[in-house]
Design a protein around this motif. Structure first.
Motif, PDB file in Angstrom:
ATOM      1  N   GLU A 320       0.839  -1.216   0.000  1.00 58.67           N
ATOM      2  CA  GLU A 320       0.000   0.000   0.000  1.00 58.67           C
ATOM      3  C   GLU A 320       0.867   1.255   0.000  1.00 58.67           C
ATOM      4  O   GLU A 320       0.564   2.245  -0.692  1.00 58.67           O
ATOM      5  CB  GLU A 320      -0.918  -0.028   1.225  1.00 58.67           C
ATOM      6  CG  GLU A 320      -1.999  -1.100   1.140  1.00 58.67           C
ATOM      7  CD  GLU A 320      -2.826  -1.159   2.408  1.00 58.67           C
ATOM      8  OE1 GLU A 320      -2.437  -0.477   3.385  1.00 58.67           O
ATOM      9  OE2 GLU A 320      -3.849  -1.895   2.431  1.00 58.67           O
ATOM     10  N   PHE A 321       1.951   1.230   0.776  1.00 57.51           N
ATOM     11  CA  PHE A 321       2.863   2.383   0.788  1.00 57.51           C
ATOM     12  C   PHE A 321       3.525   2.559  -0.573  1.00 57.51           C
ATOM     13  O   PHE A 321       3.707   3.698  -1.048  1.00 57.51           O
ATOM     14  CB  PHE A 321       3.920   2.172   1.877  1.00 57.51           C
ATOM     15  CG  PHE A 321       4.929   3.274   1.948  1.00 57.51           C
ATOM     16  CD1 PHE A 321       4.604   4.527   2.489  1.00 57.51           C
ATOM     17  CD2 PHE A 321       6.219   3.081   1.464  1.00 57.51           C
ATOM     18  CE1 PHE A 321       5.551   5.540   2.543  1.00 57.51           C
ATOM     19  CE2 PHE A 321       7.153   4.099   1.516  1.00 57.51           C
ATOM     20  CZ  PHE A 321       6.826   5.341   2.062  1.00 57.51           C
ATOM     21  N   LEU A 322       3.846   1.446  -1.245  1.00 64.77           N
ATOM     22  CA  LEU A 322       4.461   1.553  -2.562  1.00 64.77           C
ATOM     23  C   LEU A 322       3.488   2.116  -3.578  1.00 64.77           C
ATOM     24  O   LEU A 322       3.871   2.940  -4.441  1.00 64.77           O
ATOM     25  CB  LEU A 322       4.948   0.166  -3.001  1.00 64.77           C
ATOM     26  CG  LEU A 322       5.769   0.105  -4.287  1.00 64.77           C
ATOM     27  CD1 LEU A 322       7.042   0.944  -4.149  1.00 64.77           C
ATOM     28  CD2 LEU A 322       6.140  -1.341  -4.616  1.00 64.77           C
ATOM     29  N   LEU A 323       2.202   1.743  -3.479  1.00 70.87           N
ATOM     30  CA  LEU A 323       1.201   2.303  -4.393  1.00 70.87           C
ATOM     31  C   LEU A 323       0.996   3.792  -4.146  1.00 70.87           C
ATOM     32  O   LEU A 323       0.778   4.571  -5.091  1.00 70.87           O
ATOM     33  CB  LEU A 323      -0.120   1.543  -4.232  1.00 70.87           C
ATOM     34  CG  LEU A 323      -0.142   0.107  -4.770  1.00 70.87           C
ATOM     35  CD1 LEU A 323      -1.469  -0.570  -4.444  1.00 70.87           C
ATOM     36  CD2 LEU A 323       0.088   0.097  -6.278  1.00 70.87           C
ATOM     37  N   GLN A 324       1.035   4.195  -2.878  1.00 69.23           N
ATOM     38  CA  GLN A 324       0.902   5.630  -2.590  1.00 69.23           C
ATOM     39  C   GLN A 324       2.056   6.427  -3.181  1.00 69.23           C
ATOM     40  O   GLN A 324       1.866   7.541  -3.679  1.00 69.23           O
ATOM     41  CB  GLN A 324       0.835   5.841  -1.074  1.00 69.23           C
ATOM     42  CG  GLN A 324      -0.431   5.296  -0.436  1.00 69.23           C
ATOM     43  CD  GLN A 324      -0.427   5.446   1.074  1.00 69.23           C
ATOM     44  OE1 GLN A 324       0.526   6.008   1.654  1.00 69.23           O
ATOM     45  NE2 GLN A 324      -1.495   4.953   1.723  1.00 69.23           N
ATOM     46  N   GLN A 325       3.256   5.877  -3.135  1.00 72.88           N
ATOM     47  CA  GLN A 325       4.394   6.561  -3.734  1.00 72.88           C
ATOM     48  C   GLN A 325       4.285   6.625  -5.250  1.00 72.88           C
ATOM     49  O   GLN A 325       4.713   7.603  -5.874  1.00 72.88           O
ATOM     50  CB  GLN A 325       5.694   5.866  -3.331  1.00 72.88           C
ATOM     51  CG  GLN A 325       6.097   6.071  -1.882  1.00 72.88           C
ATOM     52  CD  GLN A 325       7.430   5.427  -1.560  1.00 72.88           C
ATOM     53  OE1 GLN A 325       7.847   4.514  -2.263  1.00 72.88           O
ATOM     54  NE2 GLN A 325       8.090   5.930  -0.512  1.00 72.88           N
ATOM     55  N   LEU A 326       3.710   5.544  -5.872  1.00 75.15           N
ATOM     56  CA  LEU A 326       3.582   5.538  -7.330  1.00 75.15           C
ATOM     57  C   LEU A 326       2.628   6.616  -7.808  1.00 75.15           C
ATOM     58  O   LEU A 326       2.752   7.114  -8.942  1.00 75.15           O
ATOM     59  CB  LEU A 326       3.103   4.164  -7.807  1.00 75.15           C
ATOM     60  CG  LEU A 326       4.143   3.054  -7.833  1.00 75.15           C
ATOM     61  CD1 LEU A 326       3.500   1.733  -8.254  1.00 75.15           C
ATOM     62  CD2 LEU A 326       5.280   3.405  -8.782  1.00 75.15           C
ATOM     63  N   GLN A 328       2.488   9.572  -6.826  1.00 79.91           N
ATOM     64  CA  GLN A 328       3.223  10.837  -6.893  1.00 79.91           C
ATOM     65  C   GLN A 328       4.330  10.828  -7.940  1.00 79.91           C
ATOM     66  O   GLN A 328       5.014  11.821  -8.114  1.00 79.91           O
ATOM     67  CB  GLN A 328       3.831  11.150  -5.518  1.00 79.91           C
ATOM     68  CG  GLN A 328       2.807  11.229  -4.396  1.00 79.91           C
ATOM     69  CD  GLN A 328       3.435  11.405  -3.041  1.00 79.91           C
ATOM     70  OE1 GLN A 328       4.664  11.517  -2.953  1.00 79.91           O
ATOM     71  NE2 GLN A 328       2.601  11.455  -1.993  1.00 79.91           N
ATOM     72  N   VAL A 329       4.516   9.678  -8.597  1.00 79.58           N
ATOM     73  CA  VAL A 329       5.569   9.564  -9.602  1.00 79.58           C
ATOM     74  C   VAL A 329       4.940   9.697 -10.981  1.00 79.58           C
ATOM     75  O   VAL A 329       3.832   9.193 -11.234  1.00 79.58           O
ATOM     76  CB  VAL A 329       6.307   8.216  -9.454  1.00 79.58           C
ATOM     77  CG1 VAL A 329       7.388   8.083 -10.547  1.00 79.58           C
ATOM     78  CG2 VAL A 329       6.944   8.113  -8.086  1.00 79.58           C
ATOM     79  N   GLU A 330       5.638  10.353 -11.882  1.00 79.69           N
ATOM     80  CA  GLU A 330       5.133  10.506 -13.237  1.00 79.69           C
ATOM     81  C   GLU A 330       5.188   9.175 -13.985  1.00 79.69           C
ATOM     82  O   GLU A 330       5.933   8.264 -13.624  1.00 79.69           O
ATOM     83  CB  GLU A 330       5.959  11.567 -13.971  1.00 79.69           C
ATOM     84  CG  GLU A 330       5.836  12.949 -13.351  1.00 79.69           C
ATOM     85  CD  GLU A 330       6.645  13.983 -14.114  1.00 79.69           C
ATOM     86  OE1 GLU A 330       7.287  13.551 -15.122  1.00 79.69           O
ATOM     87  OE2 GLU A 330       6.639  15.142 -13.737  1.00 79.69           O
ATOM     88  N   GLU A 331       4.366   9.064 -15.041  1.00 84.79           N
ATOM     89  CA  GLU A 331       4.234   7.804 -15.783  1.00 84.79           C
ATOM     90  C   GLU A 331       5.559   7.383 -16.407  1.00 84.79           C
ATOM     91  O   GLU A 331       5.878   6.191 -16.457  1.00 84.79           O
ATOM     92  CB  GLU A 331       3.171   7.978 -16.876  1.00 84.79           C
ATOM     93  CG  GLU A 331       2.794   6.678 -17.586  1.00 84.79           C
ATOM     94  CD  GLU A 331       1.989   5.759 -16.707  1.00 84.79           C
ATOM     95  OE1 GLU A 331       1.997   4.531 -16.966  1.00 84.79           O
ATOM     96  OE2 GLU A 331       1.360   6.236 -15.740  1.00 84.79           O
ATOM     97  N   ALA A 332       6.338   8.306 -16.891  1.00 86.88           N
ATOM     98  CA  ALA A 332       7.589   7.950 -17.566  1.00 86.88           C
ATOM     99  C   ALA A 332       8.660   7.481 -16.586  1.00 86.88           C
ATOM    100  O   ALA A 332       9.598   6.772 -16.980  1.00 86.88           O
ATOM    101  CB  ALA A 332       8.101   9.147 -18.372  1.00 86.88           C
ATOM    102  N   GLU A 333       8.544   7.886 -15.319  1.00 91.93           N
ATOM    103  CA  GLU A 333       9.577   7.542 -14.353  1.00 91.93           C
ATOM    104  C   GLU A 333       9.238   6.285 -13.540  1.00 91.93           C
ATOM    105  O   GLU A 333      10.004   5.900 -12.654  1.00 91.93           O
ATOM    106  CB  GLU A 333       9.801   8.720 -13.391  1.00 91.93           C
ATOM    107  CG  GLU A 333      10.300   9.976 -14.088  1.00 91.93           C
ATOM    108  CD  GLU A 333      10.472  11.120 -13.117  1.00 91.93           C
ATOM    109  OE1 GLU A 333      10.126  10.918 -11.921  1.00 91.93           O
ATOM    110  OE2 GLU A 333      10.945  12.178 -13.535  1.00 91.93           O
ATOM    111  N   ILE A 334       8.074   5.681 -13.837  1.00 95.24           N
ATOM    112  CA  ILE A 334       7.662   4.495 -13.056  1.00 95.24           C
ATOM    113  C   ILE A 334       8.642   3.324 -13.229  1.00 95.24           C
ATOM    114  O   ILE A 334       9.038   2.694 -12.242  1.00 95.24           O
ATOM    115  CB  ILE A 334       6.229   4.089 -13.435  1.00 95.24           C
ATOM    116  CG1 ILE A 334       5.247   5.122 -12.879  1.00 95.24           C
ATOM    117  CG2 ILE A 334       5.896   2.692 -12.906  1.00 95.24           C
ATOM    118  CD1 ILE A 334       3.794   4.827 -13.237  1.00 95.24           C
ATOM    119  N   PRO A 335       9.091   2.978 -14.485  1.00 95.05           N
ATOM    120  CA  PRO A 335      10.036   1.841 -14.605  1.00 95.05           C
ATOM    121  C   PRO A 335      11.331   2.030 -13.815  1.00 95.05           C
ATOM    122  O   PRO A 335      11.818   1.099 -13.175  1.00 95.05           O
ATOM    123  CB  PRO A 335      10.302   1.767 -16.105  1.00 95.05           C
ATOM    124  CG  PRO A 335       9.083   2.368 -16.728  1.00 95.05           C
ATOM    125  CD  PRO A 335       8.676   3.482 -15.800  1.00 95.05           C
TER     126      PRO A 335
END
Length: 725
Positions: A320-326, A328-335
């Motif tokens: 859940e914490f990892l999803l919350q951080q995602l 706030q991250v832009e789509e291009a920087e997810i990988p």
């Protein structure tokens, strides 16, 4: 009583002068050796040799005579059994005879290989000259004895009993020995060898016959019937029946007299321990121990469950914490953000989150309804996982179309698994519901429920068996509900008959006499038609009736301890009986000697019982009298009025009465007949020889070593032994 061996080494050998003869009774059963003039032999042992190998060293040892069974455990006796130097009652294995003489002289006290005493040794009646020559060669060449005398053992026994007034100088000596039986007529105290008679039957055959009968009667105790033990049973329990037919009929009727004559040999048997029921204190103690063990297991399971829940909760919070951080991250920087986390995409994290949530709910024991909600969420996440499935192909690029096909395949497979899982859950719920209703019905009236189940089981089993019989008959019944009376065509089903028709058409209707099959393409369609519907009725799975029958059988086994299911046997085979085992009792280790007590020694009078076509003891006496050259009636009466029985096999109770009755049947009416037994049938032969060798005239009857070297072995052909000194 059984014969007792004595082979302790004597220590007074040097006290006897060199002129004192050594007397040897070389019987086929026992070897007896002693000094002349004494009443008993010094050394007695069985006339056998055994050469086993030592298990530890592999060295071959020689065992002469009786052996201690406790010592044989150190030797390998599987390849070396007891061997005798005799063939019937004639010595022919002089290598074995040398072992026996070595042991006999050593036990007598001789220190070296040279024996400087005269030897008187017994032999059988009419012993072959070759055997006598070899024995003389062995004694002269190997042991260097000064002189040798050969005499018949039965003649020594007769002369010994004549001196004690048991028999007259004219009479018959009947000697049933170990392997043969002889009848020797005596006239004026000397044996008349022309009137001798011999039968190849003796105590060995009686023992062997008894051993065979007991082995056939009690095959589970064959190891107990050793030769020595059967020999003891024979000497202790066997007897001669006055009338064999009447005695056998007595045992056949099973009368009280037959039971009194039956003897019992009790084998070692230890009764099984009787288990006493546990006391109330023991039951309470075991229950307390079981409760403590159960409590310990429950505590361990609870601790393991708590640890599992904590681990899953930590994983769930981390995802859940990892999803919350995602978010706030832009789509291009997810990988690049997920590179160090071990996940590839956001969908994979959500799928793992759903699985962990299901595992957590299952560990906490939450109801299935809440799990269904989680599964619905998982379905929505599945739709997000396959985004290209619902997009038309004209709106996608070629690469996206390939990806869409892959996603469609994965989604179809996943949906199939979900449907199969849902179906299994529904079936399980339905099965649990039926089992619950069935159990409630059983608890209401257990007896009625059990009876209904039995009736239903019987009906279904008959129905299934009837179907199997019809299948075996090709769906035709011959009126008796059993297979039979039908041909090959009636046993085939429809698909098989169609294949047979196609084969017949291909064989006879094609080509008009010329083999043109395969020239046209449509000919090969025949194989497709033949392979069509290739499954026979035998390959079909179980139908509904058989499945229900198996369920009812399993249910009856649970609720009815006395229920035994029917075995799957053929329609024409009867159901095999279920073996019933019972605990062994004291009676199972008892050897009963009934008809065997008189049946085994009966072969002395009727050798044809064991396949030997020769005369019995009573007939031999008549044959011996008829062989005499003189036809003097007075002489014949003197012979029959002094009949002496000697030898080990004449110790059976009732022997003299039976022999007298048999001889009376073949002699003229009023003939005097008297049958007596020797003072000691076992040792009288040696005692007679000992008395003879102690006489002063004995050296005149010997054959010296100088005569042997000067005259050779041929002189032994003319050697005559005179028993009257």
């Amino acid at each position: 009583m059984p014969f007792i061996s004595q082979f302790h080494r004597q220590s007074d050998y040097n006290y006897f002068s060199s002129t004192t003869p050594i007397v040897i009774d070389n019987g086929a059963s026992y070897f007896r050796i002693g000094w002349a003039g004494e009443t008993d032999p010094r050394v007695i042992f069985r006339n056998i040799v055994q050469r086993p190998r030592h298990k530890a060293t592999g060295e071959t040892v020689t065992i002469v005579g009786d052996h201690d069974p406790a010592l044989l455990k150190y030797f390998d006796c599987t390849r070396s059994g007891p061997r005798s130097a005799f063939d019937s009652n004639v010595v022919y294995q002089f290598e074995i005879m040398e072992y026996i003489l070595d042991f006999g002289f050593d036990r007598l006290g001789a220190n070296g290989s040279q024996i400087d005493h005269p030897i008187l040794i017994t032999e059988c009646v009419c012993n072959p000259v070759q055997s006598r020559c070899k024995m003389a060669e062995l004694l002269f060449e190997t042991y260097g004895v000064p002189s040798v005398a050969f005499g018949v053992d039965a003649a020594f026994s007769y002369k010994y009993n004549q001196r004690h007034g048991i028999c007259d100088k004219d009479g018959l000596a009947i000697c049933p020995g170990f392997t043969t039986t002889h009848v020797i007529p005596f006239i004026d105290g000397e044996p008349v060898y022309k009137g001798c008679c011999r039968t190849n039957i003796g105590g060995f055959h009686v023992t062997d016959y008894l051993k065979q009968l007991l082995s056939l009667k009690y095959p589970h105790h064959m190891a107990r019937f050793t030769w020595e033990k059967v020999e003891d049973l024979k000497m202790e329990h066997c007897y001669i029946a006055p009338d064999y037919t009447s005695e056998a009929r007595l045992f056949q009727k099973g009368t009280k007299e037959a039971e009194d004559k039956t003897r019992c040999w009790q084998l070692p048997w230890v009764p099984p321990p009787v288990e006493e029921p546990p006391s109330e204190e023991e039951i309470a103690r075991k229950a307390a121990i079981k409760e403590r063990q159960g409590q310990r297991l429950r505590e361990m399971a609870e601790a393991k469950r708590s640890s599992r829940i904590n681990e899953l909760e930590n994983q769930l919070r981390g995802m859940e914490f990892l999803l919350q951080q995602l978010e706030q991250v832009e789509e291009a920087e997810i990988p690049s953000f997920l590179k160090d986390t071990g996940y590839v995409s956001k969908q994979e994290i959500e799928s793992s989150l759903v699985k962990v949530t299901l595992s957590l709910r299952k560990a906490k024991g939450e109801p299935k309804a809440e799990q269904a909600e989680v599964e619905e969420k998982s379905d929505s996440s599945m739709n997000e996982k396959y985004p290209l499935v619902n997009i038309p192909d004209n709106m996608l690029t070629p690469e996206q179309i390939k990806e869409k096909r892959r996603q469609l395949f994965l989604k179809t497979t996943s949906d199939g698994r979900q449907r199969a899982k849902q179906k299994r859950q529904e079936e399980e719920l339905e099965r649990e519901r039926k089992n619950q209703l069935d159990e409630e019905k059983r608890l209401e009236n257990p007896e009625l429920y059990l009876e209904q189940m039995r009736v239903k089981y019987k009906e279904l089993s008959e129905k299934v068996e009837q179907r199997k019989r019809l299948k075996a008959n090709g769906n035709h019944s011959n009126g008796n509900n059993v297979p039979g009376g039908v041909g090959r065509g009636e046993r085939l089903n429809a698909a098989q008959r169609e294949r047979m028709r196609l084969l017949t058409t291909a064989a006879f209707d094609r080509g008009k006499g010329e083999d043109t099959f395969g020239a046209k393409d449509e000919d090969w369609q025949l194989y497709k038609l033949m392979s069509k519907d290739n499954d026979d009725d035998d390959d079909e799975g179980l139908d509904e009736d058989e499945v229900e029958l198996a369920q009812i059988s399993s249910r009856l086994q649970e609720i009815d301890p006395a229920f035994v299911p029917k075995l799957d046997v053929g329609p024409s085979q009867p159901a095999p009986e279920i073996p019933r085992f019972r605990p062994l009792t004291k009676e199972d280790f008892q050897i009963l000697l009934g008809v065997e007590r008189f049946r085994c020694p009966e072969i002395l009078f009727h050798p044809n019982l064991v396949g030997i076509d020769q005369a019995g003891l009573d007939e031999m006496a008549g044959v011996s009298i008829r062989r005499l050259s003189t036809k003097d009636q007075d002489l014949e009466e003197r012979l029959t009025s002094s009949i002496l029985m000697t030898g080990g096999s004449c110790l059976y109770p009732g022997m003299s009465e039976r022999l007298e009755a048999g001889i009376r049947m073949i002699r003229p009416c009023g003939s005097p007949i008297k049958v007596v037994r020797a003072l000691d049938p076992i040792l009288d032969a040696w005692r007679g020889a000992s008395t003879y060798a102690a006489a002063l005239q004995f050296p005149q009857q010997t054959f010296s070593r100088m005569d042997y070297y000067e005259k050779g072995e041929d002189w032994l052909r003319r050697y005559q032994f005179c028993y009257t000194l």
